[in-house]
Design a protein around this motif. Structure first.
Motif, PDB file in Angstrom:
ATOM      1  N   GLY A  66     -36.449  -1.817  49.357  1.00  0.00           N
ATOM      2  CA  GLY A  66     -35.327  -2.100  48.482  1.00  0.00           C
ATOM      3  C   GLY A  66     -35.350  -3.537  48.015  1.00  0.00           C
ATOM      4  O   GLY A  66     -35.943  -4.409  48.659  1.00  0.00           O
ATOM      5  N   MET A  81     -30.186  -5.612  46.959  1.00  0.00           N
ATOM      6  CA  MET A  81     -29.700  -4.387  47.610  1.00  0.00           C
ATOM      7  C   MET A  81     -29.638  -4.585  49.112  1.00  0.00           C
ATOM      8  O   MET A  81     -28.696  -4.109  49.772  1.00  0.00           O
ATOM      9  CB  MET A  81     -30.624  -3.219  47.266  1.00  0.00           C
ATOM     10  CG  MET A  81     -30.037  -1.860  47.628  1.00  0.00           C
ATOM     11  SD  MET A  81     -28.592  -1.517  46.586  1.00  0.00           S
ATOM     12  CE  MET A  81     -27.925  -0.066  47.427  1.00  0.00           C
ATOM     13  N   GLN A  82     -30.617  -5.293  49.657  1.00  0.00           N
ATOM     14  CA  GLN A  82     -30.611  -5.559  51.102  1.00  0.00           C
ATOM     15  C   GLN A  82     -29.422  -6.430  51.484  1.00  0.00           C
ATOM     16  O   GLN A  82     -28.800  -6.224  52.529  1.00  0.00           O
ATOM     17  CB  GLN A  82     -31.929  -6.229  51.509  1.00  0.00           C
ATOM     18  CG  GLN A  82     -33.154  -5.328  51.372  1.00  0.00           C
ATOM     19  CD  GLN A  82     -34.423  -5.997  51.860  1.00  0.00           C
ATOM     20  OE1 GLN A  82     -34.465  -6.488  53.001  1.00  0.00           O
ATOM     21  NE2 GLN A  82     -35.457  -6.023  51.031  1.00  0.00           N
ATOM     22  N   PHE A 138     -26.544  -6.565  49.792  1.00  0.00           N
ATOM     23  CA  PHE A 138     -25.336  -5.723  49.627  1.00  0.00           C
ATOM     24  C   PHE A 138     -25.147  -4.807  50.833  1.00  0.00           C
ATOM     25  O   PHE A 138     -24.028  -4.667  51.356  1.00  0.00           O
ATOM     26  CB  PHE A 138     -25.461  -4.903  48.348  1.00  0.00           C
ATOM     27  CG  PHE A 138     -24.241  -4.083  48.025  1.00  0.00           C
ATOM     28  CD1 PHE A 138     -23.167  -4.635  47.347  1.00  0.00           C
ATOM     29  CD2 PHE A 138     -24.158  -2.758  48.429  1.00  0.00           C
ATOM     30  CE1 PHE A 138     -22.042  -3.891  47.066  1.00  0.00           C
ATOM     31  CE2 PHE A 138     -23.034  -1.994  48.149  1.00  0.00           C
ATOM     32  CZ  PHE A 138     -21.972  -2.558  47.461  1.00  0.00           C
ATOM     33  N   ASN A 139     -26.246  -4.176  51.293  1.00  0.00           N
ATOM     34  CA  ASN A 139     -26.146  -3.254  52.434  1.00  0.00           C
ATOM     35  C   ASN A 139     -25.827  -3.972  53.734  1.00  0.00           C
ATOM     36  O   ASN A 139     -25.285  -3.361  54.668  1.00  0.00           O
ATOM     37  CB  ASN A 139     -27.452  -2.476  52.588  1.00  0.00           C
ATOM     38  CG  ASN A 139     -27.659  -1.467  51.477  1.00  0.00           C
ATOM     39  OD1 ASN A 139     -26.692  -0.994  50.864  1.00  0.00           O
ATOM     40  ND2 ASN A 139     -28.913  -1.124  51.209  1.00  0.00           N
ATOM     41  N   ALA A 140     -26.175  -5.281  53.831  1.00  0.00           N
ATOM     42  CA  ALA A 140     -25.921  -6.036  55.060  1.00  0.00           C
ATOM     43  C   ALA A 140     -24.485  -6.512  55.163  1.00  0.00           C
ATOM     44  O   ALA A 140     -24.059  -6.999  56.216  1.00  0.00           O
ATOM     45  CB  ALA A 140     -26.864  -7.233  55.132  1.00  0.00           C
ATOM     46  N   TRP A 180     -22.026  -8.098  42.273  1.00  0.00           N
ATOM     47  CA  TRP A 180     -21.874  -7.126  43.357  1.00  0.00           C
ATOM     48  C   TRP A 180     -21.081  -7.721  44.511  1.00  0.00           C
ATOM     49  O   TRP A 180     -20.429  -6.996  45.251  1.00  0.00           O
ATOM     50  CB  TRP A 180     -23.250  -6.705  43.904  1.00  0.00           C
ATOM     51  CG  TRP A 180     -24.067  -5.867  42.960  1.00  0.00           C
ATOM     52  CD1 TRP A 180     -23.710  -5.417  41.732  1.00  0.00           C
ATOM     53  CD2 TRP A 180     -25.402  -5.399  43.191  1.00  0.00           C
ATOM     54  NE1 TRP A 180     -24.725  -4.695  41.164  1.00  0.00           N
ATOM     55  CE2 TRP A 180     -25.782  -4.661  42.042  1.00  0.00           C
ATOM     56  CE3 TRP A 180     -26.303  -5.514  44.237  1.00  0.00           C
ATOM     57  CZ2 TRP A 180     -27.022  -4.042  41.941  1.00  0.00           C
ATOM     58  CZ3 TRP A 180     -27.533  -4.911  44.143  1.00  0.00           C
ATOM     59  CH2 TRP A 180     -27.895  -4.178  42.993  1.00  0.00           C
ATOM     60  N   ARG A 231     -17.903  -7.599  49.433  1.00  0.00           N
ATOM     61  CA  ARG A 231     -18.347  -6.755  48.324  1.00  0.00           C
ATOM     62  C   ARG A 231     -17.291  -6.749  47.220  1.00  0.00           C
ATOM     63  O   ARG A 231     -16.097  -6.695  47.494  1.00  0.00           O
ATOM     64  CB  ARG A 231     -18.567  -5.324  48.797  1.00  0.00           C
ATOM     65  CG  ARG A 231     -19.694  -5.147  49.803  1.00  0.00           C
ATOM     66  CD  ARG A 231     -19.830  -3.668  50.151  1.00  0.00           C
ATOM     67  NE  ARG A 231     -20.931  -3.432  51.080  1.00  0.00           N
ATOM     68  CZ  ARG A 231     -21.272  -2.213  51.515  1.00  0.00           C
ATOM     69  NH1 ARG A 231     -20.603  -1.147  51.086  1.00  0.00           N
ATOM     70  NH2 ARG A 231     -22.279  -2.075  52.347  1.00  0.00           N
ATOM     71  N   ASP A 283     -17.827  -0.876  45.408  1.00  0.00           N
ATOM     72  CA  ASP A 283     -18.085  -0.007  46.558  1.00  0.00           C
ATOM     73  C   ASP A 283     -19.521   0.501  46.606  1.00  0.00           C
ATOM     74  O   ASP A 283     -20.107   0.592  47.686  1.00  0.00           O
ATOM     75  CB  ASP A 283     -17.122   1.196  46.531  1.00  0.00           C
ATOM     76  CG  ASP A 283     -15.678   0.760  46.711  1.00  0.00           C
ATOM     77  OD1 ASP A 283     -15.454  -0.271  47.398  1.00  0.00           O
ATOM     78  OD2 ASP A 283     -14.787   1.421  46.161  1.00  0.00           O
ATOM     79  N   ASN A 284     -20.056   0.848  45.456  1.00  0.00           N
ATOM     80  CA  ASN A 284     -21.403   1.426  45.415  1.00  0.00           C
ATOM     81  C   ASN A 284     -22.213   0.780  44.281  1.00  0.00           C
ATOM     82  O   ASN A 284     -21.669   0.458  43.228  1.00  0.00           O
ATOM     83  CB  ASN A 284     -21.345   2.946  45.182  1.00  0.00           C
ATOM     84  CG  ASN A 284     -20.652   3.662  46.323  1.00  0.00           C
ATOM     85  OD1 ASN A 284     -21.146   3.701  47.429  1.00  0.00           O
ATOM     86  ND2 ASN A 284     -19.463   4.234  46.034  1.00  0.00           N
ATOM     87  N   ASP A 319     -29.851   0.667  43.061  1.00  0.00           N
ATOM     88  CA  ASP A 319     -30.974  -0.270  43.148  1.00  0.00           C
ATOM     89  C   ASP A 319     -31.967   0.029  42.026  1.00  0.00           C
ATOM     90  O   ASP A 319     -32.980   0.706  42.212  1.00  0.00           O
ATOM     91  CB  ASP A 319     -31.650  -0.169  44.516  1.00  0.00           C
ATOM     92  CG  ASP A 319     -32.587  -1.342  44.792  1.00  0.00           C
ATOM     93  OD1 ASP A 319     -32.811  -2.144  43.866  1.00  0.00           O
ATOM     94  OD2 ASP A 319     -33.080  -1.458  45.929  1.00  0.00           O
TER      95      ASP A 319
END
Length: 514
Positions: A69, A73-74, A76-78, A110, A120, A123-124, A127
């Motif tokens: 990714g 994106m990494q 955001f996911n963290a 984001w 954030r 929410d979503n 990528d």
């Protein structure tokens, strides 16, 4: 297998339009097929035309992001829904991913980078970078603007694919006959040599180039008969002019002989670490002639011999520092001091050719390490030696004109007739001159040396008689070599950028030099 496949296909078909597709359809490695095509083309069994195709491939960084990714994106996911401190987020991610990801995620709106928390803003997210990278990897068509964005981030790079289209050649046959290249003992024992067809000799083919060592231009023969190297050529010229070579076997010198004995003040910028290489071990010298040191100290602080001196507190610890000599004039000062200790003064001519070291930035005309040609005349009002074309020296009152004449004579013997002299300043010579020679390659005058008459403040403390005059000069070995060989960048002569073709192709010798 690949050769049979190519020749067999052309037996029933007019052309192989794409070697890449042909190899893929038959499970043949394309590199192996390429080698076979080149061989068959050499025997004129086939005629081959080049095919080139440009495509985009992922860089190593791009491959990483295609799998794991994109950095944004990494990041955001963290970030958990409640948010996370910047320090904790940094600990969770690779440093490069954290830096790039935070920047891109903020740019995409984001995330919110607060003073206390990173949160954030949506929410979503999708990528798109990872999706685009995978599409590039699969060979799909991509919008040029998106490709440009990936290229700016150095995630993709262009790659040129090379292949061939192939047709039958004038010597085509469904099977290539293998010609024997050697007659072996087994052929003779079996008797099959009678049926062998041997490959024809190509008497016009060139053999393998003979590789061997080549002399560097500074070591190149100057006179063919004697194979005199450039340095040796300079030496021979000096010897022909009646000079005696000085011992220059010490690269390490004390600041005293390198600077102080030459009436160069201790606060002079040349003595700064930015210009001179000082030694750490051993950092200082242990032996200096004490009576001479006191006389040098006196002339620095209070002057003498018609001079007011520099009027500063001379420090012994500065004079004791060891360094890599910055000029071979340090050797000249030692030799002059020894002459000054003689009861009966004897006129001398000295020269030396050896390395010196200076802390200089390397450019097209400067090296940190180079060879210096050092020469000096010494004479008195009663008896002196002066070089003339006839080789006889018997005259009085050396002047700057004599120095100019000697230098012109020296360089004329090297084949360099375009010289200029410009007034200059040196702490230990007065008057002083810079020496210039015209460089045909650079189309400008290049400084090749410095010269002048040693000051009384330098000579009298050595114990030399008052009527003794010394004219001296320092020349580089590299710059005259640049001019003689037409080299416009000194880095082509030394260091990792040396042009090996220059070393291999420059003249074996230079004719027309005396």
């Amino acid at each position: 297998m690949a050769e049979e496949a190519v020749l067999g296909f052309l037996e029933k078909n007019e052309e192989i339009s794409d070697s890449g597709q042909f190899a893929a359809d038959r499970g043949i490695d394309h590199q192996e097929l390429t080698n076979i095509i080149k061989r068959l083309s050499g025997f004129r069994f086939v005629d081959a035309q080049d095919i080139k195709r440009e495509r985009w491939v992922l860089t190593e960084e791009g491959k990483t992001y295609a799998a794991a990714g994109s950095p944004e994106m990494q990041v955001f996911n963290a970030i958990p829904p409640p948010g996370i401190s910047l320090e904790e987020l940094q600990r969770k991610l690779d440093p490069s991913v954290f830096k790039i990801g935070c920047s891109q995620a903020k740019k995409n709106q984001w995330v919110e980078m607060g003073k206390q928390l990173v949160t954030r803003k949506v929410d979503n997210v999708e990528d798109k970078v990872k999706d685009l990278l995978n599409r590039v990897q699969d060979g799909e068509a991509i919008d040029p603007k998106e490709l440009d964005a990936l290229k700016r981030r150095k995630l993709i790079a262009p790659q040129t694919w090379k292949g061939y289209s192939i047709r039958k050649g004038p010597n085509y046959a469904p099977k290539r006959k293998i010609f024997a290249t050697d007659l072996t003992r087994d052929n003779l024992l079996r008797g099959d040599w009678k049926d062998l067809e041997f490959k024809e000799y190509n008497f016009s083919a060139k053999g393998q180039p003979i590789e061997g060592g080549h002399l560097h231009p500074l070591l190149k023969a100057g006179l063919c008969e004697a194979e005199i190297v450039v340095r040796q050529q300079f030496k021979m010229i000096f010897l022909q002019m009646g000079f005696e070579e000085m011992p220059t076997n010490n690269f390490v010198e004390s600041s005293f002989w390198n600077f102080d004995a030459l009436f160069q003040p201790q606060q002079h910028p040349a003595r700064d670490s930015h210009d001179t290489f000082f030694l750490q071990v051993p950092s200082t010298t242990k032996t200096l002639p004490e009576d001479y040191v006191e006389r040098v100290k006196g002339v620095h602080e209070s002057g003498g011999y018609g001079s007011r001196g520099y009027g500063y507190e001379w420090k012994r610890e500065e004079a004791n520092k060891n360094l890599l000599r910055t000029h071979t004039t340090a050797v000249s000062s030692r030799m002059l001091y020894l002459l000054g200790q003689q009861k009966n003064f004897t006129p001398k001519k000295y020269f030396s050719i050896d390395r010196v070291f200076r802390n200089e930035a390397v450019d097209r005309t400067h090296l940190a390490e180079f060879h210096q040609i050092e020469g000096m005349f010494q004479t008195s009002n009663d008896c002196f030696n002066l070089y003339t074309i006839s080789g006889l020296v018997c005259d009085r009152g050396l002047s700057l004109g004599d120095l100019i004449g000697v230098l012109n004579n020296f360089f004329l013997r090297l084949g360099m007739s375009k010289l200029k002299f410009k007034p200059a300043y040196n702490p230990y010579t007065e008057p002083s001159m810079e020496i210039f020679s015209y460089h045909e390659g650079l189309k400008k005058w290049v400084e090749i040396g410095n010269s002048g008459m040693f000051r009384p403040e330098m000579l009298r403390p050595m114990g030399l008689p008052e009527d003794v005059r010394v004219i001296a000069w320092g020349l580089s070995l590299e710059r005259p070599t640049m001019i003689l060989y037409g080299v416009d960048n000194i880095r082509d002569l030394f260091g990792h950028k040396v042009d090996l073709s220059l070393i291999k192709k420059n003249p074996l010798c230079r004719l027309g030099m005396e």
